[in-house]
Design a protein around this motif. Sequence first.
Motif, PDB file in Angstrom:
ATOM      1  N   ILE A  88      22.145  -0.427  20.577  1.00 27.30           N
ATOM      2  CA  ILE A  88      22.514  -0.764  21.955  1.00 27.30           C
ATOM      3  C   ILE A  88      23.938  -0.307  22.225  1.00 27.30           C
ATOM      4  CG2 ILE A  88      23.021  -2.665  23.565  1.00 27.30           C
ATOM      5  CD1 ILE A  88      20.708  -4.189  22.220  1.00 27.30           C
ATOM      6  N   VAL A  89      24.121   0.367  23.349  1.00 27.16           N
ATOM      7  CA  VAL A  89      25.458   0.674  23.844  1.00 27.16           C
ATOM      8  C   VAL A  89      25.706  -0.219  25.053  1.00 27.16           C
ATOM      9  CG1 VAL A  89      26.957   2.397  24.903  1.00 27.16           C
ATOM     10  CG2 VAL A  89      25.440   3.054  23.021  1.00 27.16           C
ATOM     11  N   GLU A 118      18.824   8.844  27.023  1.00 25.96           N
ATOM     12  CA  GLU A 118      17.794   9.883  26.885  1.00 25.96           C
ATOM     13  C   GLU A 118      17.295   9.996  25.449  1.00 25.96           C
ATOM     14  OE1 GLU A 118      19.673  13.414  28.280  1.00 25.96           O
ATOM     15  OE2 GLU A 118      19.641  12.797  30.399  1.00 25.96           O
ATOM     16  N   ARG A 119      18.142   9.632  24.499  1.00 30.39           N
ATOM     17  CA  ARG A 119      17.791   9.716  23.085  1.00 30.39           C
ATOM     18  C   ARG A 119      17.229   8.418  22.535  1.00 30.39           C
ATOM     19  NH1 ARG A 119      21.037  13.399  24.693  1.00 30.39           N
ATOM     20  NH2 ARG A 119      21.369  15.375  23.589  1.00 30.39           N
ATOM     21  N   GLY A 120      16.939   7.478  23.425  1.00 28.96           N
ATOM     22  CA  GLY A 120      16.250   6.258  23.011  1.00 28.96           C
ATOM     23  C   GLY A 120      17.118   5.055  22.751  1.00 28.96           C
ATOM     24  N   VAL A 121      18.435   5.202  22.894  1.00 30.00           N
ATOM     25  CA  VAL A 121      19.331   4.063  22.727  1.00 30.00           C
ATOM     26  C   VAL A 121      19.259   3.201  23.981  1.00 30.00           C
ATOM     27  CG1 VAL A 121      21.719   3.344  22.328  1.00 30.00           C
ATOM     28  CG2 VAL A 121      20.844   5.427  21.261  1.00 30.00           C
ATOM     29  N   ALA A 319      28.024 -16.673  25.860  1.00 33.16           N
ATOM     30  CA  ALA A 319      27.945 -15.338  25.271  1.00 33.16           C
ATOM     31  C   ALA A 319      26.680 -15.167  24.430  1.00 33.16           C
ATOM     32  CB  ALA A 319      29.182 -15.066  24.422  1.00 33.16           C
ATOM     33  N   THR A 320      26.299 -16.203  23.698  1.00 29.12           N
ATOM     34  CA  THR A 320      25.127 -16.087  22.826  1.00 29.12           C
ATOM     35  C   THR A 320      23.845 -15.756  23.585  1.00 29.12           C
ATOM     36  OG1 THR A 320      26.086 -17.489  21.104  1.00 29.12           O
ATOM     37  CG2 THR A 320      23.680 -17.329  21.170  1.00 29.12           C
ATOM     38  N   PRO A 321      23.556 -16.370  24.738  1.00 32.47           N
ATOM     39  CA  PRO A 321      22.344 -15.974  25.471  1.00 32.47           C
ATOM     40  C   PRO A 321      22.322 -14.499  25.847  1.00 32.47           C
ATOM     41  CG  PRO A 321      23.213 -18.030  26.355  1.00 32.47           C
ATOM     42  CD  PRO A 321      24.227 -17.516  25.394  1.00 32.47           C
ATOM     43  N   VAL A 322      23.488 -13.920  26.067  1.00 35.72           N
ATOM     44  CA  VAL A 322      23.556 -12.494  26.394  1.00 35.72           C
ATOM     45  C   VAL A 322      23.103 -11.665  25.189  1.00 35.72           C
ATOM     46  CG1 VAL A 322      25.074 -10.594  27.080  1.00 35.72           C
ATOM     47  CG2 VAL A 322      25.400 -12.881  28.057  1.00 35.72           C
ATOM     48  N   ILE A 323      23.564 -12.043  24.003  1.00 36.13           N
ATOM     49  CA  ILE A 323      23.168 -11.322  22.781  1.00 36.13           C
ATOM     50  C   ILE A 323      21.683 -11.538  22.496  1.00 36.13           C
ATOM     51  CG2 ILE A 323      23.606 -11.026  20.327  1.00 36.13           C
ATOM     52  CD1 ILE A 323      25.863 -10.098  22.260  1.00 36.13           C
ATOM     53  N   VAL A 324      21.196 -12.747  22.727  1.00 43.01           N
ATOM     54  CA  VAL A 324      19.770 -13.020  22.526  1.00 43.01           C
ATOM     55  C   VAL A 324      18.929 -12.132  23.446  1.00 43.01           C
ATOM     56  CG1 VAL A 324      17.945 -14.763  22.811  1.00 43.01           C
ATOM     57  CG2 VAL A 324      20.110 -15.369  21.698  1.00 43.01           C
ATOM     58  N   ALA A 325      19.375 -11.958  24.677  1.00 42.61           N
ATOM     59  CA  ALA A 325      18.653 -11.094  25.614  1.00 42.61           C
ATOM     60  C   ALA A 325      18.626  -9.647  25.115  1.00 42.61           C
ATOM     61  CB  ALA A 325      19.298 -11.170  26.994  1.00 42.61           C
ATOM     62  N   LEU A 326      19.720  -9.198  24.508  1.00 41.12           N
ATOM     63  CA  LEU A 326      19.751  -7.842  23.950  1.00 41.12           C
ATOM     64  C   LEU A 326      18.792  -7.715  22.766  1.00 41.12           C
ATOM     65  CD1 LEU A 326      23.587  -7.045  24.080  1.00 41.12           C
ATOM     66  CD2 LEU A 326      21.799  -6.311  25.667  1.00 41.12           C
ATOM     67  N   GLU A 327      18.700  -8.762  21.973  1.00 39.36           N
ATOM     68  CA  GLU A 327      17.739  -8.752  20.858  1.00 39.36           C
ATOM     69  C   GLU A 327      16.314  -8.583  21.379  1.00 39.36           C
ATOM     70  OE1 GLU A 327      20.403 -11.887  18.154  1.00 39.36           O
ATOM     71  OE2 GLU A 327      18.484 -12.501  19.018  1.00 39.36           O
ATOM     72  N   GLU A 328      16.017  -9.267  22.460  1.00 37.93           N
ATOM     73  CA  GLU A 328      14.672  -9.171  23.045  1.00 37.93           C
ATOM     74  C   GLU A 328      14.401  -7.768  23.573  1.00 37.93           C
ATOM     75  OE1 GLU A 328      14.926 -12.296  25.893  1.00 37.93           O
ATOM     76  OE2 GLU A 328      14.602 -13.894  24.420  1.00 37.93           O
ATOM     77  N   LYS A 329      15.428  -7.124  24.104  1.00 41.38           N
ATOM     78  CA  LYS A 329      15.262  -5.756  24.595  1.00 41.38           C
ATOM     79  C   LYS A 329      14.977  -4.800  23.436  1.00 41.38           C
ATOM     80  CE  LYS A 329      18.352  -6.648  28.466  1.00 41.38           C
ATOM     81  NZ  LYS A 329      17.303  -6.957  29.426  1.00 41.38           N
ATOM     82  N   ARG A 330      15.651  -5.017  22.324  1.00 41.63           N
ATOM     83  CA  ARG A 330      15.387  -4.145  21.178  1.00 41.63           C
ATOM     84  C   ARG A 330      13.958  -4.329  20.684  1.00 41.63           C
ATOM     85  NH1 ARG A 330      17.448  -3.999  14.966  1.00 41.63           N
ATOM     86  NH2 ARG A 330      16.535  -6.063  15.059  1.00 41.63           N
TER      87      ARG A 330
END
Length: 348
Positions: A88-89, A118-121, A319-330
């Motif tokens: 994730i960027v 474009e490269r999948g990140v 802040a933690t819910p934001v990181i959890v949301a990123l985990e779900e996106k991955r």
Amino acid sequence: MRIAFFVNSIESETPGYTTTALALAAVQRGHSVVYVEPGDFILRPDDGLAVSVAVLPDASYKTPDKLHAALKDAAKQKKTFAISDIDIVFLRNDPSLDVTDRPWAANAGVMFGRLAAERGVIVVNDPDGLGQAQSKLYLQSFPEAVRPATLISRNITEIRAFIDKNSKGCIVKPLQGSGGKNVFHIAKPTDSNLNQIFEAASGAGYLIAQVYIPEAKAGDVRLFLMNGLPLARDGNYAAFRRVPAKGDVRSNIHAAGTARKVKVTDTMLGIAEMVRPKLISDGMFLVGLDIVGDKLLEINVFTPGGLTRLAGMYNTDFATPVIVALEEKRTLRRAYGKTITNSRLATL
């Protein structure tokens, strides 16, 4: 997973920044964190994208200060990764800070963010959406009902006429800019210092003239949205009132404003609901709405700040819910690959 935080400069980061709070939450959840600056991308002849990064050492950081100190040390010896080694960027730079002294850097996050996507990140906020939002003109693309009457021009005659039509006065500020710089309240078109105000504010280009909202005397409200919805945890909304210093029209914390608790009203939630469809369409994962009365003054989509301040104010970790949301996106990216576009994934 490995999260790369893209910032204007590591040197200018502080322990109190929202980016630091997000990085700390990510590390505490077991993720690898790296920091990227505008000059760190490398596009090679074979079309491979790489990035030079400051790698936070694996450690159980207990405080933002400890993490910040480790980041300063890590920046002295960067390492190069293929972009495929980044999950994730997170684009967390303010382009307006680079426009004057480093114009090449202002668009670097959007440009190279597109290449990474474009490269999948996974790139948040979506770089194409951010490309549309690189000035305050972005607000004009939202429903008229939620924004104050606004004129955008460099024509002093037009601006004087606009002020003359609004008995409550106007706020004049640069179209490009942040942090409350060169923001002025003009009560009437005959103000003696109007020419000086125009000269100071127009140095950066176009000017915005907005009808003054009397409720602004009490400050504005910063309300965070994540995935298009108000960010909330433990019964608390991620929101605070920014109160201007005495005699100052600006409520920005950088401009000596102060932060206070606020009760989120149905009016504020209604504004959030009104802007939600476009924010989702534009892939805006984490944003800050700046609200006065029943109007939206700005939408901060690049570096909405205040999560650290909110944590102390409400004794709540936002802040933690934001990181959890990123985990779900991955998880979704691994399941669906690139069949779901980056802009759509950014707000799922």
